[in-house]
Motif scaffolding. Structure first.
Motif, mmCIF file in Angstrom:
data_model
loop_
_atom_site.group_PDB
_atom_site.id
_atom_site.type_symbol
_atom_site.label_atom_id
_atom_site.label_comp_id
_atom_site.label_asym_id
_atom_site.label_seq_id
_atom_site.Cartn_x
_atom_site.Cartn_y
_atom_site.Cartn_z
ATOM 1 N N ARG A 1 -0.744 7.073 5.516
ATOM 2 C CA ARG A 1 -1.711 7.807 6.331
ATOM 3 C C ARG A 1 -2.574 6.860 7.152
ATOM 4 N NH1 ARG A 1 -6.403 10.548 5.291
ATOM 5 N NH2 ARG A 1 -6.610 9.485 3.293
ATOM 6 N N LYS A 2 -2.834 7.202 8.411
ATOM 7 C CA LYS A 2 -3.627 6.363 9.299
ATOM 8 C C LYS A 2 -5.000 6.056 8.696
ATOM 9 C CE LYS A 2 -3.017 7.725 13.534
ATOM 10 N NZ LYS A 2 -3.201 8.298 14.860
ATOM 11 N N TYR B 1 1.084 10.710 -6.396
ATOM 12 C CA TYR B 1 1.730 11.932 -5.936
ATOM 13 C C TYR B 1 2.492 12.504 -7.124
ATOM 14 C CZ TYR B 1 1.132 10.349 -1.029
ATOM 15 O OH TYR B 1 0.652 9.921 0.181
ATOM 16 N N SER C 1 -5.865 6.073 5.571
ATOM 17 C CA SER C 1 -5.619 5.902 4.140
ATOM 18 C C SER C 1 -6.765 5.200 3.414
ATOM 19 C CB SER C 1 -4.336 5.095 3.944
ATOM 20 O OG SER C 1 -4.221 4.659 2.616
ATOM 21 N N SER D 1 0.360 4.323 0.637
ATOM 22 C CA SER D 1 0.012 5.431 1.521
ATOM 23 C C SER D 1 0.245 5.019 2.966
ATOM 24 C CB SER D 1 -1.460 5.817 1.328
ATOM 25 O OG SER D 1 -1.849 6.776 2.294
ATOM 26 N N SER E 1 -7.496 7.547 -6.108
ATOM 27 C CA SER E 1 -7.238 8.968 -5.990
ATOM 28 C C SER E 1 -8.542 9.732 -5.767
ATOM 29 C CB SER E 1 -6.580 9.451 -7.289
ATOM 30 O OG SER E 1 -6.545 10.847 -7.361
ATOM 31 N N THR F 1 -2.073 1.993 -4.736
ATOM 32 C CA THR F 1 -1.314 3.224 -4.571
ATOM 33 C C THR F 1 -2.100 4.490 -4.898
ATOM 34 O OG1 THR F 1 0.758 4.349 -5.161
ATOM 35 C CG2 THR F 1 -0.365 3.158 -6.935
ATOM 36 N N PRO F 2 -1.829 5.549 -4.141
ATOM 37 C CA PRO F 2 -2.300 6.867 -4.547
ATOM 38 C C PRO F 2 -1.344 7.431 -5.600
ATOM 39 C CG PRO F 2 -1.106 7.071 -2.486
ATOM 40 C CD PRO F 2 -1.123 5.597 -2.861
ATOM 41 N N VAL G 1 0.860 -1.181 0.000
ATOM 42 C CA VAL G 1 0.000 0.000 0.000
ATOM 43 C C VAL G 1 0.894 1.227 0.000
ATOM 44 C CG1 VAL G 1 -1.800 1.268 1.246
ATOM 45 C CG2 VAL G 1 -1.815 -1.245 1.229
ATOM 46 N N ASN H 1 -6.427 4.151 0.416
ATOM 47 C CA ASN H 1 -5.770 3.047 -0.281
ATOM 48 C C ASN H 1 -5.705 1.802 0.602
ATOM 49 O OD1 ASN H 1 -4.364 3.837 -3.084
ATOM 50 N ND2 ASN H 1 -4.614 5.636 -1.787
ATOM 51 N N ARG H 2 -5.426 1.974 1.884
ATOM 52 C CA ARG H 2 -5.412 0.837 2.807
ATOM 53 C C ARG H 2 -6.824 0.260 2.948
ATOM 54 N NH1 ARG H 2 -1.979 -1.468 6.544
ATOM 55 N NH2 ARG H 2 -0.422 0.083 6.044
#
Length: 184
Positions: free
Chosen positions: A15-16, A80, A18, A13, A115, A77-78, A11, A20-21
């Motif tokens: 971020r807590k 960036y 997320s 990302s 996204s 995946t996100p 994954v 994506n998660r």
């Protein structure tokens, strides 16, 4: 019951909360009985440096061992800046080294990009696919998975929306067939 394949899920990302998660977890729940999806954590990997790889850190060893033990690999995946997040690129670098000892080689893979934008991470998805060619990861071509409007994928209780479920189900079912075709 037939063959069960273990899929390492990366994954992109950290971020807590997320999305994506959340998508990775939803795919694990939707996966047919032939696949077991396991998220392989990438956030603790030091930036790849060949100098420290002479005596690899424990996190490198554990990550590579998890990849080697898997039958296949799935990237969620996100995007960036029209590419993959640095943490995911770093994980790819760690897993593909030392040169000639890639933990990815020959594992059937797939990419799903998620996204908030309308394009659904198209740039990250295709940028990642370029790396997978070099890594010798046969990547599923269809269905392509660019998931836009990420804020609408889950309700306030993190339950997958009913409008998204059929697409994710089709994706994971197709991936299961892809894995079986390459490993069966």
């Amino acid at each position: 019951m037939g063959q069960v394949y273990t899929v390492a899920v990366l994954v992109g990302s950290l971020r807590k909360a997320s999305i994506n998660r959340k998508v990775a977890n939803a795919l694990a729940e939707l996966a047919p009985a032939s696949l077991t999806l396991e998220i392989v954590e990438i956030g603790e990997l030091a930036l790849y440096n060949e100098d420290i790889d002479v005596d690899p850190p424990a996190a490198y060893k554990a990550f590579r061992d998890q990849l080697r033990a898997s039958d296949a690999v799935l990237f969620v995946t996100p995007e960036y800046n029209r590419s993959v997040p640095g943490v995911l690129k770093n994980a790819i670098d760690v897993g593909s080294r030392p040169y000639g000892q890639s933990s990815f080689a020959g594992k059937p893979g797939a990419v799903i990009s998620v996204s908030p934008g309308a394009v659904g991470g198209f740039g990250a998805n295709h940028h990642l696919r370029q790396s997978l060619v070099f890594l010798d990861v046969p990547c599923m071509q269809q269905p392509e998975a660019y998931v836009g409007g990420a804020a609408t994928l889950f309700d306030e209780h993190d339950k997958l929306s009913e409008k998204t479920r059929p697409f994710l189900q089709s994706f994971i079912d197709s991936y299961a067939a892809w894995v079986a075709r390459h490993l069966g």
